[in-house]
Design an enzyme around this catalytic site. Structure first.
Site, PDB file in Angstrom:
ATOM      1  N   SER A  43       0.872  -1.180   0.000  1.00 22.92           N
ATOM      2  CA  SER A  43       0.000   0.000   0.000  1.00 22.92           C
ATOM      3  C   SER A  43       0.904   1.223   0.000  1.00 22.92           C
ATOM      4  CB  SER A  43      -0.933  -0.009   1.212  1.00 22.92           C
ATOM      5  OG  SER A  43      -0.223   0.146   2.410  1.00 22.92           O
ATOM      6  N   HIS A 155      -3.756  -5.606   2.686  1.00 21.68           N
ATOM      7  CA  HIS A 155      -2.848  -6.667   3.127  1.00 21.68           C
ATOM      8  C   HIS A 155      -3.539  -8.024   3.325  1.00 21.68           C
ATOM      9  CE1 HIS A 155       0.473  -3.817   4.791  1.00 21.68           C
ATOM     10  NE2 HIS A 155       0.328  -3.754   3.494  1.00 21.68           N
ATOM     11  N   GLN A 163      -6.425  -1.492   7.586  1.00 18.61           N
ATOM     12  CA  GLN A 163      -5.348  -2.381   7.124  1.00 18.61           C
ATOM     13  C   GLN A 163      -4.649  -3.155   8.246  1.00 18.61           C
ATOM     14  OE1 GLN A 163      -2.490  -1.080   3.896  1.00 18.61           O
ATOM     15  NE2 GLN A 163      -1.099  -1.026   5.627  1.00 18.61           N
ATOM     16  N   GLU A 164      -4.414  -2.471   9.384  1.00 19.54           N
ATOM     17  CA  GLU A 164      -3.648  -3.132  10.440  1.00 19.54           C
ATOM     18  C   GLU A 164      -4.211  -2.841  11.815  1.00 19.54           C
ATOM     19  OE1 GLU A 164       0.499  -2.013  10.015  1.00 19.54           O
ATOM     20  OE2 GLU A 164       0.180  -2.006   7.854  1.00 19.54           O
ATOM     21  N   GLU A 205       2.066  -9.359   6.751  1.00 26.12           N
ATOM     22  CA  GLU A 205       2.920  -9.018   7.891  1.00 26.12           C
ATOM     23  C   GLU A 205       2.742  -9.995   9.049  1.00 26.12           C
ATOM     24  OE1 GLU A 205       2.129  -4.910   8.712  1.00 26.12           O
ATOM     25  OE2 GLU A 205       2.908  -4.293   6.780  1.00 26.12           O
ATOM     26  N   ASP A 241      -3.691   1.063  11.776  1.00 27.69           N
ATOM     27  CA  ASP A 241      -3.248   1.733  10.545  1.00 27.69           C
ATOM     28  C   ASP A 241      -4.402   1.619   9.562  1.00 27.69           C
ATOM     29  OD1 ASP A 241      -2.130   2.788   8.308  1.00 27.69           O
ATOM     30  OD2 ASP A 241      -0.549   1.284   8.070  1.00 27.69           O
ATOM     31  N   GLU A 284      -2.712   5.466  12.459  1.00 28.51           N
ATOM     32  CA  GLU A 284      -1.850   5.836  11.332  1.00 28.51           C
ATOM     33  C   GLU A 284      -2.706   6.057  10.091  1.00 28.51           C
ATOM     34  OE1 GLU A 284       1.254   2.939  10.988  1.00 28.51           O
ATOM     35  OE2 GLU A 284       1.469   3.262   8.840  1.00 28.51           O
ATOM     36  N   ASP A 311       1.989   8.244   7.523  1.00 28.56           N
ATOM     37  CA  ASP A 311       2.842   7.297   6.790  1.00 28.56           C
ATOM     38  C   ASP A 311       2.835   7.727   5.325  1.00 28.56           C
ATOM     39  OD1 ASP A 311       3.968   5.154   5.458  1.00 28.56           O
ATOM     40  OD2 ASP A 311       2.394   3.728   5.918  1.00 28.56           O
ATOM     41  N   LYS A 336      10.071   4.886   7.040  1.00 30.01           N
ATOM     42  CA  LYS A 336      10.393   3.707   6.237  1.00 30.01           C
ATOM     43  C   LYS A 336      11.522   4.122   5.311  1.00 30.01           C
ATOM     44  CE  LYS A 336       5.648   1.866   5.835  1.00 30.01           C
ATOM     45  NZ  LYS A 336       4.385   2.057   5.066  1.00 30.01           N
ATOM     46  N   HIS A 364       9.013  -1.420   9.224  1.00 30.34           N
ATOM     47  CA  HIS A 364       9.246  -2.367   8.135  1.00 30.34           C
ATOM     48  C   HIS A 364       8.326  -2.044   6.964  1.00 30.34           C
ATOM     49  CE1 HIS A 364       5.647  -5.148   9.382  1.00 30.34           C
ATOM     50  NE2 HIS A 364       5.339  -3.874   9.390  1.00 30.34           N
ATOM     51  N   ARG A 365       8.366  -2.873   5.918  1.00 31.05           N
ATOM     52  CA  ARG A 365       7.373  -2.832   4.847  1.00 31.05           C
ATOM     53  C   ARG A 365       6.649  -4.176   4.824  1.00 31.05           C
ATOM     54  NH1 ARG A 365       7.556   1.876   1.656  1.00 31.05           N
ATOM     55  NH2 ARG A 365       5.368   1.253   1.460  1.00 31.05           N
ATOM     56  N   SER A 366       5.543  -4.230   4.091  1.00 31.64           N
ATOM     57  CA  SER A 366       4.827  -5.513   4.038  1.00 31.64           C
ATOM     58  C   SER A 366       5.651  -6.573   3.303  1.00 31.64           C
ATOM     59  CB  SER A 366       3.444  -5.336   3.434  1.00 31.64           C
ATOM     60  OG  SER A 366       3.524  -4.648   2.213  1.00 31.64           O
ATOM     61  N   LYS A 387       7.552  -0.699  14.315  1.00 30.85           N
ATOM     62  CA  LYS A 387       6.446  -1.439  13.728  1.00 30.85           C
ATOM     63  C   LYS A 387       7.073  -2.500  12.835  1.00 30.85           C
ATOM     64  CE  LYS A 387       2.796  -0.496  10.546  1.00 30.85           C
ATOM     65  NZ  LYS A 387       1.988   0.458   9.800  1.00 30.85           N
TER      66      LYS A 387
HETATM   67  P1  PGA Z   1       3.193  -1.306   3.044  1.00 34.64           P
HETATM   68  O1  PGA Z   1       2.258  -1.203   4.313  1.00 34.64           O
HETATM   69  O2  PGA Z   1       4.539  -1.711   3.460  1.00 34.64           O
HETATM   70  O3  PGA Z   1       2.463  -2.305   2.202  1.00 34.64           O
HETATM   71  O4  PGA Z   1       3.175   0.071   2.420  1.00 34.64           O
HETATM   72  C1  PGA Z   1       2.679  -0.827   5.561  1.00 34.64           C
HETATM   73  C2  PGA Z   1       1.972   0.401   6.032  1.00 34.64           C
HETATM   74  O5  PGA Z   1       1.068   0.934   5.358  1.00 34.64           O
HETATM   75  O6  PGA Z   1       2.334   0.885   7.104  1.00 34.64           O
HETATM   76 ZN    ZN Z   2       0.816   2.629   6.975  1.00 36.83          ZN
END
Ligand code: PGA
Ligand code: ZN
Length: 418
Positions: A43, A155, A163-164, A205, A241, A284, A311, A336, A364-366, A387
């Site tokens: 994302s 995700h 998403q999270e 993740e 998130d 987030e 983010d 990131k 991190h990233r996904s 994270k």
């Molecule tokens: P991404 O997602 O690594 O797929 O961008 C992580 C996030 O949105 O924090």
């Molecule tokens: Zn995010």
């Protein structure tokens, strides 16, 4: 000199989704060498630096052979013979060589792999742990995990829009206790989902991705898991998130899984309601990366009590963060390293954030690898939060395990607070 860069060699390796990514090994005259691997998002924010992909036949277009070639044929000769301790200069050389604002020529994946590998080699040359080399004598703070345990949005293929869903062990006395707490909650969540006959398949993740009725039901189940594991809303907080940029199109937020349209105001009201019902510490990207005014509004409304994290909004970019600080958009920034593409620029963003009283969360990233650099960065800058996913996938536990080693090394000097 011993610490001069002698060799730079990149190759294509795999990330945790099975897609190619760039790995680079930097060797110094002394014979010391270090490898860094680059993560990749799903994302991704509209304003992120460019991740160069081949768009060729292999790996469904996702190959990174062009980025690898850029390291081996363009970046390598440009930094050969330079001091590995001159991180800013090396990053500057690569930025200039690329010549674009978004690293679109060489690729942020190419540049970042070198930037990180140079720092790692320099630390090794000095026989210092990476967090000490990148930080200072007072870089002793272990980050509180913002641990993803339940996934929706881009995700996961389920019917949850956020998403999270993450847990934060804010009451734990140290990092290892906090990690234990999160892992126990993760396990009790698995048991609860199993008992409900829900899927315990995991998202990118490592968080579970069950079909549930609503975002609220997801939080309810997490609250049960916290209780079942023997914890409470006193020592465990929730972080979300929303990744709301994914919902935004032509001035409206369309929540695809629930199939409803919302305005900025509707969404702010919705988050206010969630914060009144649950112990939410952090949200987030509650709004889109283009909804600056919405971010200011939600920060005005909830920012006193809740961490509002940018983010996709800030994309680790110094200029976007400066704009946010001027306006009062958000009160924290997700960091990131591959969103911006060099260590120098990431550190500048972190420094500016801390100066303005914004919190930082190293992330991190996904799509990840076994590279653990972000764990060391979190300690180096005393960010206080990390994270890095669920405790069930090796590319995520690699970071937690690295932090356990750091905690062990720091002994009584190790601190743990946000
Ligand atoms: P991404 O997602 O690594 O797929 O961008 C992580 C996030 O949105 O924090
Ligand atoms: Zn995010």
């Amino acid at each position: 000199m011993d610490y001069y860069i002698d060799k730079v060699k990149a190759l294509q390796v795999l990330d945790s989704r099975g897609f190619p990514t760039v790995a680079t090994e930097v060797s110094l005259k002394s014979g010391v060498s270090a490898v860094a691997m680059v993560p990749s998002g799903a994302s991704t924010g509209e304003y992120e630096a460019v991740e160069l992909r081949d768009n060729a036949q292999d790996y469904a277009g996702k190959g990174v052979k062009k980025a690898v070639k850029n390291v081996n044929t363009l970046i390598a000769p440009a930094i050969m013979g330079k001091s590995a301790f001159d991180q800013e200069k090396i990053d500057e050389i690569m930025i200039k060589l690329d010549g674009t604002d978004n690293k679109g020529n060489l690729g942020a994946n190419a540049i970042l792999s070198v930037s990180l590998a140079v720092a790692k080699a320099a630390a090794k040359q000095l026989k210092l742990p990476l967090y000490r080399y990148l930080g200072n004598a007072f870089s002793n703070r272990l980050p509180v995990p913002m641990m993803n345990i339940l996934n929706g949005g881009a995700h996961a293929s389920n019917n949850i829009d956020i998403q999270e869903f993450m847990v934060m062990p804010v009451g734990a006395k140290n990092f290892s206790e906090g990690l234990r707490q999160c892992s126990e909650i993760y396990k009790s969540l698995k048991d609860i989902l199993t008992n409900l006959g829900k899927s315990t398949a995991v998202g990118d993740e490592g968080g579970f991705a069950p079909d549930l009725e609503s975002d609220e039901q997801a939080i309810e189940i997490i609250m049960k898991a916290i209780k079942k594991a023997g914890y409470s809303d006193k020592n465990t907080k929730i972080a979300l998130d929303a990744a709301a940029s994914e919902w935004y199109k032509d001035g409206v937020y369309h929540l695809p899984k629930r199939n409803v349209d919302m305005t900025t105001e509707d969404l702010i009201e919705y988050f206010e309601k969630l914060c009144a019902m649950y112990p939410i510490f952090s949200i987030e990207d509650p709004l889109s990366e283009n909804d600056w005014n919405g971010f200011v509004k939600i920060t005005d409304t909830l920012g006193e009590k809740v961490q509002i994290v940018g983010d996709d909004l800030f994309v680790t970019n110094e200029k976007r963060l400066a704009a946010g600080i001027r306006m009062g958009a958000g009160n924290a920034v997700l960091v990131k390293v591959n969103q911006i593409g060099t260590l120098t620029e990431s550190f500048r963003t972190i420094e500016n954030a801390h100066r303005a009283g914004y919190k930082t969360i190293i992330s991190h990233r996904s799509g990840e690898t076994e590279d653990t650099t972000i764990a060391d960065i979190a300690v180096a800058v005393n960010s206080g939060q990390i994270k890095t996913g669920a405790p069930c996938r090796a590319e995520r536990t690699a970071k937690y395990n690295r932090l356990l080693f750091i905690e062990n090394e720091l002994k009584e000097n190790a601190k743990f607070f946000i």
